[in-house]
Design a protein around this motif. Structure first.
Motif, PDB file in Angstrom:
ATOM      1  N   LEU A   1       0.845  -1.203   0.000  1.00 42.66           N
ATOM      2  CA  LEU A   1       0.000   0.000   0.000  1.00 42.66           C
ATOM      3  C   LEU A   1       0.875   1.246   0.000  1.00 42.66           C
ATOM      4  O   LEU A   1       1.976   1.225   0.524  1.00 42.66           O
ATOM      5  CB  LEU A   1      -0.902   0.014   1.241  1.00 42.66           C
ATOM      6  N   PRO A   2       0.385   2.334  -0.576  1.00 46.46           N
ATOM      7  CA  PRO A   2       1.189   3.561  -0.568  1.00 46.46           C
ATOM      8  C   PRO A   2       1.527   3.990   0.863  1.00 46.46           C
ATOM      9  O   PRO A   2       0.695   3.875   1.761  1.00 46.46           O
ATOM     10  CB  PRO A   2       0.295   4.585  -1.271  1.00 46.46           C
ATOM     11  N   LEU A   3       2.744   4.455   1.048  1.00 47.22           N
ATOM     12  CA  LEU A   3       3.148   4.962   2.361  1.00 47.22           C
ATOM     13  C   LEU A   3       2.529   6.325   2.581  1.00 47.22           C
ATOM     14  O   LEU A   3       2.270   7.057   1.632  1.00 47.22           O
ATOM     15  CB  LEU A   3       4.669   5.066   2.425  1.00 47.22           C
ATOM     16  N   PHE A   4       2.267   6.647   3.823  1.00 46.80           N
ATOM     17  CA  PHE A   4       1.716   7.969   4.064  1.00 46.80           C
ATOM     18  C   PHE A   4       2.697   8.786   4.881  1.00 46.80           C
ATOM     19  O   PHE A   4       3.583   8.254   5.540  1.00 46.80           O
ATOM     20  CB  PHE A   4       0.371   7.898   4.788  1.00 46.80           C
ATOM     21  N   THR A   5       2.529  10.087   4.806  1.00 48.72           N
ATOM     22  CA  THR A   5       3.328  10.952   5.652  1.00 48.72           C
ATOM     23  C   THR A   5       2.396  11.514   6.708  1.00 48.72           C
ATOM     24  O   THR A   5       1.311  12.001   6.403  1.00 48.72           O
ATOM     25  CB  THR A   5       3.921  12.107   4.835  1.00 48.72           C
ATOM     26  N   LEU A   6       2.801  11.391   7.939  1.00 50.92           N
ATOM     27  CA  LEU A   6       2.031  12.001   9.019  1.00 50.92           C
ATOM     28  C   LEU A   6       2.790  13.260   9.387  1.00 50.92           C
ATOM     29  O   LEU A   6       3.897  13.206   9.904  1.00 50.92           O
ATOM     30  CB  LEU A   6       1.971  11.070  10.222  1.00 50.92           C
ATOM     31  N   GLU A   7       2.179  14.375   9.093  1.00 50.65           N
ATOM     32  CA  GLU A   7       2.845  15.610   9.431  1.00 50.65           C
ATOM     33  C   GLU A   7       3.117  15.620  10.932  1.00 50.65           C
ATOM     34  O   GLU A   7       2.216  15.456  11.743  1.00 50.65           O
ATOM     35  CB  GLU A   7       1.964  16.817   9.091  1.00 50.65           C
TER      36      GLU A   7
END
Lengths: 251, 251
Positions: free
Chosen positions: A237-243
């Motif tokens: 799955l695409p990685l996400f960025t958590l601000e």
């Protein structure tokens, strides 16, 4: 509890059912919930059953006897599947009513039963109906190509995501087995053996059947493969960025 | 309806919640169900809420006020998380009782609410508790590393298959989003925005938070990727042979 699913795709029908019956957690038995009736080359019916075991056994027994003994009964004569569904609904409703009257003093008792009816009558397309305890029924649509009875929720997402009108019978069957396995993992009152039946459109015979017990080599291979495949599917799955500056509510 | 999930892994905690509230199908609103309270560096609490909105709002408001105004309240002073869970359970139970008494004539009304409490108090490991409407609560175990409230069944199989103690926070979070997406697909009373919060063990701050609305680019990418990955996962399952001679039951 019970879990049964019927799937309708262009290529035909797929049926899967579990075999665990319980009346309380200390009274667990093994009964198949897949029943087949018909006349090869003319009409084939597959019935999956859920609910009160006395009701479902009585209904199936009556249908078998009528098919055999009464050439004019709807199972033998009805030209359309929805008329067969009407008839099974009526048999079921009357049988429940009889049990309900007898057992009126027992508040916890319910004779309710539901069924999935699938199959084909020569001249008609294959189809599926889900028959409610009240005797009425619904069929599938292009957008809703499968029907479930019993403990339906755990196994629904995989069906929602995979089943389409043009799915192959084999893909639909493997998806049904994953759906069944997910349900068995989450609810101990749904259990093996799993019965699986594939019906090829216009064949008018039932010949692709398999019963998979708990230690079935194929079922184990499917479980292991699915566990690994699903792990890879999550990992891909695409990685996400958590601000790091994202402030949660109330913080 | 509601769907909230809390996951406890070695690396920390993951929380996800939906935002749809409904009192009948013609009275649908959007309310976040993720609430955070705490003292950075000392103690951090994340509370997910399900059930009667008046009850959950009253409980959260009372907890916020006490944290701010009463230095001796359990939220500020309790040395252990299970004592905080006890306290929230008691606040919730009393609030439900008050509403129940007032509304006794309305048979369809239920003030019941349940909560997931997670977080960390300095000196203790991070942990999760699920608080029942009765005020009692359970926590996770090595074999059961996640807790759900609300519409839990659709999203449970993927968690059962993926979450382990050594899962990374990112994998647990992506799994939670898939679990949430499956639930939103199957039950229209569970809906976006989705709130997601990751808590890193021993950080004692809440800073990894994201709110994903219906058209969020990441959520869409995740959905598309999952749809494709899961299709490949089904396609990669071992093929089975259906003995053409296999006789179905009753045939």
């Amino acid at each position: 509890m019970t879990y049964c699913v019927g799937i309708s795709v262009d290529a035909g029908l797929v049926f899967a059912s579990d075999s665990r019956t319980n009346a309380g957690s200390d009274q667990v038995s093994c009964y198949g919930k897949m029943h087949t009736l018909g006349i090869p080359g003319e009409r084939q019916f597959v019935i999956l059953s859920a609910g009160n075991l006395a009701t479902t056994q009585a209904v199936i027994a009556q249908l078998r006897h009528e098919l055999k003994d009464d050439p004019d009964c709807p199972l033998n004569k009805a030209p359309y599947m929805n008329e067969v569904a009407d008839y099974i609904g009526e048999v079921s409703r009357l049988r429940q009513q009889r049990h309900r009257d007898k057992e009126a003093p027992n508040a916890g008792f319910s004779p309710a039963a539901s069924f999935i009816l699938g199959g084909q009558i020569a001249g008609e397309a294959p189809c599926l109906h889900m028959i409610y305890p009240e005797g009425n029924h619904i069929t599938t649509s292009r957008a809703t190509p499968f029907l479930q009875i019993g403990e339906a929720k755990y196994g629904k997402p995989i069906l929602d995501r995979i089943i389409e009108q043009n799915s192959t019978l084999e893909d639909a069957a493997r998806c049904a087995l994953v759906s069944m396995d997910s349900t068995m993992k989450s609810n101990v009152t749904v259990g093996p053996p799993v019965e699986l039946l594939l019906y090829e459109r216009d064949s008018l015979v039932l010949r692709m059947y398999r019963r998979l017990d708990e230690h079935d080599a194929y079922l184990n291979a499917l479980r292991a493969s699915w566990a690994e495949n699903i792990r890879l599917a999550i990992a891909a799955l695409p990685l996400f960025t958590l601000e790091a500056t994202g402030q949660p509510p109330g913080a």
